[in-house]
Scaffold this motif. Structure first.
Motif, PDB file in Angstrom:
ATOM      1  N   GLY A   1     -10.734  -0.332   5.880  1.00 43.91           N
ATOM      2  CA  GLY A   1     -10.559   0.995   5.318  1.00 43.91           C
ATOM      3  C   GLY A   1      -9.867   1.978   6.241  1.00 43.91           C
ATOM      4  N   ILE A   2     -10.204   1.976   7.529  1.00 44.89           N
ATOM      5  CA  ILE A   2      -9.590   2.912   8.460  1.00 44.89           C
ATOM      6  C   ILE A   2      -8.109   2.613   8.635  1.00 44.89           C
ATOM      7  CG2 ILE A   2      -9.571   3.721  10.841  1.00 44.89           C
ATOM      8  CD1 ILE A   2     -11.908   4.827   9.356  1.00 44.89           C
ATOM      9  N   ALA A   3      -7.777   1.339   8.814  1.00 44.79           N
ATOM     10  CA  ALA A   3      -6.369   0.971   8.973  1.00 44.79           C
ATOM     11  C   ALA A   3      -5.569   1.311   7.723  1.00 44.79           C
ATOM     12  CB  ALA A   3      -6.251  -0.521   9.288  1.00 44.79           C
ATOM     13  N   ALA A   4      -6.134   1.000   6.549  1.00 47.25           N
ATOM     14  CA  ALA A   4      -5.428   1.280   5.301  1.00 47.25           C
ATOM     15  C   ALA A   4      -5.257   2.780   5.094  1.00 47.25           C
ATOM     16  CB  ALA A   4      -6.186   0.661   4.127  1.00 47.25           C
ATOM     17  N   ALA A   5      -6.290   3.566   5.399  1.00 47.33           N
ATOM     18  CA  ALA A   5      -6.192   5.017   5.238  1.00 47.33           C
ATOM     19  C   ALA A   5      -5.124   5.604   6.153  1.00 47.33           C
ATOM     20  CB  ALA A   5      -7.545   5.665   5.519  1.00 47.33           C
ATOM     21  N   THR A   6      -5.062   5.107   7.381  1.00 43.34           N
ATOM     22  CA  THR A   6      -4.064   5.600   8.328  1.00 43.34           C
ATOM     23  C   THR A   6      -2.657   5.316   7.819  1.00 43.34           C
ATOM     24  OG1 THR A   6      -5.605   5.209  10.147  1.00 43.34           O
ATOM     25  CG2 THR A   6      -3.306   5.524  10.723  1.00 43.34           C
ATOM     26  N   ALA A   7      -2.437   4.114   7.310  1.00 47.65           N
ATOM     27  CA  ALA A   7      -1.124   3.762   6.774  1.00 47.65           C
ATOM     28  C   ALA A   7      -0.784   4.611   5.548  1.00 47.65           C
ATOM     29  CB  ALA A   7      -1.092   2.278   6.411  1.00 47.65           C
TER      30      ALA A   7
ATOM     31  N   LEU B   1      -1.894   7.629   4.785  1.00 49.83           N
ATOM     32  CA  LEU B   1      -1.625   9.004   5.198  1.00 49.83           C
ATOM     33  C   LEU B   1      -0.245   9.125   5.830  1.00 49.83           C
ATOM     34  CD1 LEU B   1      -5.171   9.752   6.587  1.00 49.83           C
ATOM     35  CD2 LEU B   1      -4.042  11.109   4.805  1.00 49.83           C
ATOM     36  N   ALA B   2       0.125   8.141   6.636  1.00 49.66           N
ATOM     37  CA  ALA B   2       1.435   8.175   7.287  1.00 49.66           C
ATOM     38  C   ALA B   2       2.576   8.036   6.295  1.00 49.66           C
ATOM     39  CB  ALA B   2       1.519   7.067   8.335  1.00 49.66           C
ATOM     40  N   ALA B   3       2.299   7.396   5.149  1.00 53.05           N
ATOM     41  CA  ALA B   3       3.340   7.152   4.159  1.00 53.05           C
ATOM     42  C   ALA B   3       3.521   8.314   3.191  1.00 53.05           C
ATOM     43  CB  ALA B   3       3.023   5.882   3.370  1.00 53.05           C
ATOM     44  N   THR B   4       2.629   9.313   3.241  1.00 51.91           N
ATOM     45  CA  THR B   4       2.654  10.419   2.303  1.00 51.91           C
ATOM     46  C   THR B   4       2.664  11.743   3.065  1.00 51.91           C
ATOM     47  OG1 THR B   4       0.240  10.266   2.158  1.00 51.91           O
ATOM     48  CG2 THR B   4       1.510   9.131   0.460  1.00 51.91           C
ATOM     49  N   GLU B   5       2.821  12.838   2.329  1.00 46.83           N
ATOM     50  CA  GLU B   5       2.916  14.142   2.963  1.00 46.83           C
ATOM     51  C   GLU B   5       1.823  15.107   2.524  1.00 46.83           C
ATOM     52  OE1 GLU B   5       6.778  15.649   2.146  1.00 46.83           O
ATOM     53  OE2 GLU B   5       7.825  14.125   3.350  1.00 46.83           O
ATOM     54  N   ARG B   6       1.330  14.970   1.314  1.00 47.24           N
ATOM     55  CA  ARG B   6       0.441  15.984   0.758  1.00 47.24           C
ATOM     56  C   ARG B   6      -0.901  15.435   0.290  1.00 47.24           C
ATOM     57  NH1 ARG B   6      -0.782  16.474  -4.221  1.00 47.24           N
ATOM     58  NH2 ARG B   6       0.886  15.056  -4.821  1.00 47.24           N
ATOM     59  N   ILE B   7      -0.881  14.295  -0.322  1.00 45.77           N
ATOM     60  CA  ILE B   7      -2.049  13.786  -1.030  1.00 45.77           C
ATOM     61  C   ILE B   7      -3.186  13.485  -0.054  1.00 45.77           C
ATOM     62  CG2 ILE B   7      -1.512  11.304  -0.974  1.00 45.77           C
ATOM     63  CD1 ILE B   7      -2.098  11.389  -4.075  1.00 45.77           C
ATOM     64  N   ARG B   8      -4.409  13.698  -0.486  1.00 50.39           N
ATOM     65  CA  ARG B   8      -5.575  13.380   0.335  1.00 50.39           C
ATOM     66  C   ARG B   8      -5.979  11.930   0.128  1.00 50.39           C
ATOM     67  NH1 ARG B   8      -9.268  18.862  -0.497  1.00 50.39           N
ATOM     68  NH2 ARG B   8      -7.957  20.213   0.777  1.00 50.39           N
ATOM     69  N   ILE B   9      -6.411  11.308   1.211  1.00 54.08           N
ATOM     70  CA  ILE B   9      -6.804   9.904   1.169  1.00 54.08           C
ATOM     71  C   ILE B   9      -8.281   9.802   1.519  1.00 54.08           C
ATOM     72  CG2 ILE B   9      -6.411   7.604   2.102  1.00 54.08           C
ATOM     73  CD1 ILE B   9      -4.015   8.677   0.561  1.00 54.08           C
ATOM     74  N   GLY B  10      -9.045   9.165   0.645  1.00 58.25           N
ATOM     75  CA  GLY B  10     -10.462   8.930   0.900  1.00 58.25           C
ATOM     76  C   GLY B  10     -10.741   7.444   1.044  1.00 58.25           C
TER      77      GLY B  10
ATOM     78  N   LEU C   1       0.823  -1.214   0.000  1.00 60.39           N
ATOM     79  CA  LEU C   1       0.000   0.000   0.000  1.00 60.39           C
ATOM     80  C   LEU C   1       0.855   1.262   0.000  1.00 60.39           C
ATOM     81  CD1 LEU C   1      -2.764   1.435   0.278  1.00 60.39           C
ATOM     82  CD2 LEU C   1      -2.532   1.159   2.754  1.00 60.39           C
ATOM     83  N   ARG C   2       1.873   1.298   0.849  1.00 64.23           N
ATOM     84  CA  ARG C   2       2.662   2.524   0.987  1.00 64.23           C
ATOM     85  C   ARG C   2       3.340   2.913  -0.326  1.00 64.23           C
ATOM     86  NH1 ARG C   2       5.955   0.903   6.320  1.00 64.23           N
ATOM     87  NH2 ARG C   2       5.856  -1.075   5.202  1.00 64.23           N
ATOM     88  N   GLU C   3       3.947   1.946  -1.016  1.00 67.30           N
ATOM     89  CA  GLU C   3       4.608   2.278  -2.267  1.00 67.30           C
ATOM     90  C   GLU C   3       3.605   2.727  -3.327  1.00 67.30           C
ATOM     91  OE1 GLU C   3       5.321  -1.684  -4.800  1.00 67.30           O
ATOM     92  OE2 GLU C   3       6.028  -1.894  -2.736  1.00 67.30           O
ATOM     93  N   SER C   4       2.392   2.196  -3.261  1.00 72.11           N
ATOM     94  CA  SER C   4       1.376   2.562  -4.236  1.00 72.11           C
ATOM     95  C   SER C   4       0.920   4.010  -4.057  1.00 72.11           C
ATOM     96  CB  SER C   4       0.181   1.614  -4.125  1.00 72.11           C
ATOM     97  OG  SER C   4       0.549   0.283  -4.443  1.00 72.11           O
ATOM     98  N   VAL C   5       0.629   4.394  -2.811  1.00 75.64           N
ATOM     99  CA  VAL C   5       0.145   5.767  -2.596  1.00 75.64           C
ATOM    100  C   VAL C   5       1.275   6.774  -2.782  1.00 75.64           C
ATOM    101  CG1 VAL C   5      -1.780   5.068  -1.160  1.00 75.64           C
ATOM    102  CG2 VAL C   5       0.423   5.580  -0.071  1.00 75.64           C
ATOM    103  N   ARG C   6       2.503   6.375  -2.477  1.00 72.82           N
ATOM    104  CA  ARG C   6       3.634   7.276  -2.746  1.00 72.82           C
ATOM    105  C   ARG C   6       3.792   7.518  -4.238  1.00 72.82           C
ATOM    106  NH1 ARG C   6       7.628   4.083   1.297  1.00 72.82           N
ATOM    107  NH2 ARG C   6       7.088   5.139   3.265  1.00 72.82           N
ATOM    108  N   ALA C   7       3.550   6.487  -5.037  1.00 73.07           N
ATOM    109  CA  ALA C   7       3.645   6.651  -6.485  1.00 73.07           C
ATOM    110  C   ALA C   7       2.619   7.657  -6.984  1.00 73.07           C
ATOM    111  CB  ALA C   7       3.454   5.300  -7.178  1.00 73.07           C
ATOM    112  N   ALA C   8       1.416   7.611  -6.423  1.00 74.34           N
ATOM    113  CA  ALA C   8       0.390   8.579  -6.808  1.00 74.34           C
ATOM    114  C   ALA C   8       0.786   9.990  -6.393  1.00 74.34           C
ATOM    115  CB  ALA C   8      -0.942   8.192  -6.188  1.00 74.34           C
ATOM    116  N   GLU C   9       1.334  10.145  -5.200  1.00 71.04           N
ATOM    117  CA  GLU C   9       1.771  11.465  -4.749  1.00 71.04           C
ATOM    118  C   GLU C   9       2.929  11.978  -5.595  1.00 71.04           C
ATOM    119  OE1 GLU C   9       1.763  13.274  -0.542  1.00 71.04           O
ATOM    120  OE2 GLU C   9       3.671  12.192  -0.685  1.00 71.04           O
TER     121      GLU C   9
END
Length: 260
Positions: free
Chosen positions: A45-51, A53-62, A19-27
């Motif tokens: 969903g809550i656990a995944a969203a928290t992870a 958000l913690a892995a990124t700096e700017r992007i919004r997570i829904g 998950l972390r590498e995927s959302v970082r790629a989007a950011e």
């Protein structure tokens, strides 16, 4: 895309450890949003969203969406509040019926999903505002419940919807709607009109979000499809990889191409 935000879905078929590498790629690609789907019986969903958000700096997570039969509304508000305080202005939770067959599978299906969603949305939104909630509805019963740590400001609470009654409910009770299906510009225009029915009924005139999903293959064929959705009323257009449901890469590629 003009006049709105552009994002991608990180599908639940992506293993949690990726998950972390995927959302970082989007950011890193300059996108503005990543949306997660809480499908049974994949990552929560809550656990995944928290992870994410913690892995990124700017992007919004829904999270589009959190099935309301699965959580007590007080617990949902506690979890949403904690994530929103940890990552201010970056979390976008959405509530919804969930897939009714899955809800039956876990013994949580109710006779009136629409009534549950209405009672639940009203209660959770009030709790996130810092209110003390007393309610004795058909499904939601809370007695002098208030959050010790309400977020300030409260995150917008969205509702996932397809049918006209749920769309109107979103307009009346929520801060936005997630059109939880493949969407076209005419579908968005119709949904916006149905949302407006609820907004008028509730006397609502504050900003309202309209999030819609589109398959990345559709954008590869017609890059202007994203702008058409925005012109029809979408405030966020979110691409998902239909050809490779366990990958985020094709959606990112299509989103970058659509951005131009």
């Amino acid at each position: 895309m003009t006049g709105g935000r552009l994002g991608v879905v990180c599908p639940p078929q992506v293993p949690p450890e990726r998950l972390r590498e995927s959302v970082r790629a989007a950011e890193d690609a300059g996108l503005e949003e990543v949306w997660l789907w809480e499908d049974c019986f994949l990552a929560g969903g809550i656990a995944a969203a928290t992870a994410a958000l913690a892995a990124t700096e700017r992007i919004r997570i829904g999270v589009g969406l959190l099935p309301v039969p699965l959580r007590n509304p007080a617990l949902a508000a506690m979890e949403i509040a904690a994530v929103a305080r940890l990552h201010p202005d970056r979390f976008r939770p959405a509530l919804g019926h969930g897939v009714l067959e899955w809800m039956a599978q876990v013994g949580a299906r109710v006779q009136s999903p629409l009534m549950l969603l209405a009672e639940y949305t009203a209660a959770v939104r009030a709790l996130l505002r810092g209110d003390t909630v007393d309610t004795a509805g058909r499904y939601v019963r809370l007695e002098r419940v208030a959050l010790d740590w309400p977020p300030s400001p409260a995150p917008p609470l969205l509702v996932g919807a397809r049918g006209p009654r749920t769309l109107a409910l979103a307009g009346e009770l929520a801060d936005g709607v997630v059109l939880d299906d493949r969407t076209t510009a005419p579908m968005v225009s119709t949904a916006v009109e149905q949302v407006r029915v609820g907004r008028d009924r509730g006397g609502r005139d504050e900003p309202f979000s309209v999030v819609c999903y589109i398959a990345s293959s559709a954008v590869f064929g017609r890059p202007d499809a994203v702008d058409e959705l925005a012109a029809a009323g979408a405030t966020s257009v979110v691409l998902f990889s239909d050809a490779e449901p366990d990958e985020i890469g094709p959606a990112i590629e299509a989103a970058v191409r659509a951005r131009g």
